[in-house]
Scaffold this active site. Structure first.
Site, PDB file in Angstrom:
ATOM      1  N   ASP A   1       4.450   2.979 -19.716  1.00 56.04           N
ATOM      2  CA  ASP A   1       3.109   3.574 -19.725  1.00 56.04           C
ATOM      3  C   ASP A   1       3.104   4.744 -18.747  1.00 56.04           C
ATOM      4  OD1 ASP A   1       0.440   4.005 -20.259  1.00 56.04           O
ATOM      5  OD2 ASP A   1      -0.300   2.300 -19.099  1.00 56.04           O
TER       6      ASP A   1
ATOM      7  N   TRP B   1       0.837  -1.199   0.000  1.00 54.98           N
ATOM      8  CA  TRP B   1       0.000   0.000   0.000  1.00 54.98           C
ATOM      9  C   TRP B   1       0.875   1.253   0.000  1.00 54.98           C
ATOM     10  CZ3 TRP B   1      -4.886   1.339  -0.786  1.00 54.98           C
ATOM     11  CH2 TRP B   1      -5.290   2.627  -0.400  1.00 54.98           C
TER      12      TRP B   1
END
Length: 286
Positions: free
Chosen positions: A193, A87
């Site tokens: 990307d 996270w």
């Protein structure tokens, strides 16, 4: 969301207490998992192409191994339908976040590979959820034009989202591939990307790379994507160029290297992306 609705092969054994939907892009559903050991990030796409998340996991692990000053989340678990990742607590940028990112990306790009294409010998990968050819080759112009741009143009034409004029133009441009792709450079490790949504700013203004389409490529691929949708300021590009100077004419090649993401966006989302790709081809065909 009820935990029972999430796949056990992704969350089983992680001591998950609760799952909360969070923003996570257009390709997968995203959740924060609260566990006994702290939060985790889950991305899940039921019915995903079997190797979609495998390719992403490979990219994350390779980027993490060579990240230098940048941060890359740890892959906690990988299945055909999703990933569980470390996270990241988002935070405000510091006065040095942009310069740090430019220098960190330059450092990452100094990681050199044996050939252009996949990181692990796989023949295919993904840009977003669009499959692309990653068969390794030592010829960058061939890789970019023949294996990336032309197949995406053909797919876009087949889907009715790219004009047939695009095929005429790329056939005219293909013999000039060596010129258009710039002077030879070794294959660099790229994110693949790198729009602003795939750069997160975490605690202390540190830069994190997420959602990669990582492969060995010419490094201008990442700079072009960063320029396409904005989100990176002039200090970032200046710091990059100072740390790892770009070849002459790189700014003139930015639009050329924006063709793949424009074509993928046309294929996945339609809209005006097909027309934007056509404008790029017309620009270089003048």
């Amino acid at each position: 969301m009820a935990l029972a609705d999430l796949p056990d092969d992704l969350i089983g054994g992680l001591a998950v207490r609760a799952a909360h939907p969070v923003s996570g892009g257009d390709i997968a559903r995203a959740y924060r998992l609260d566990t006994a050991d702290g939060p985790l990030f889950l991305k899940w796409r039921p019915g995903a192409t079997p190797d979609l998340f495998e390719r992403e996991a490979v990219g994350l692990r390779v980027l993490r191994a060579h990240r230098g000053e940048l941060c890359v989340p740890e892959v906690v678990r990988e299945t055909p339908s999703g990933l569980v990742l470390e996270w990241i607590d988002s935070a405000a940028a510091s006065p040095f976040t942009e310069e740090d990112f430019g220098r960190g990306l330059a450092q990452l790009h100094r990681t050199i590979g044996p050939a252009f294409g996949s990181l692990d010998g796989s023949l295919a990968g993904y840009l977003g959820s669009a499959e692309v050819d990653l068969t390794p080759t030592i010829d960058w112009p061939e890789f970019f034009v023949q294996r990336r741009v032309i197949p995406l143009i053909d797919r876009g034409i087949g889907g009715g989202v790219v004009s047939r004029e695009a095929r005429v133009l790329i056939d005219r441009l293909a013999p000039r591939a060596d010129e258009l792709c710039g002077p030879p450079e070794p294959a660099s490790l790229v994110h693949g990307d790198l729009w602003a949504g795939n750069r997160m700013v975490g605690t202390g203004g540190r830069n994190w790379l997420i959602d990669p389409a990582a492969h060995w490529a010419r490094r201008e691929i990442d700079l072009a994507m960063m320029s396409l949708f904005g989100g990176f300021d002039a200090d970032c590009f200046a710091a990059y160029d100072e740390a790892f100077p770009l070849a002459d004419g790189w700014r003139d090649r930015l639009r050329w290297y924006q063709l793949p993401p424009l074509l993928v966006h046309a294929i996945l989302f339609g809209g005006g992306y097909g027309a934007a790709a056509l404008d790029v081809l017309r620009h270089y065909a003048r």
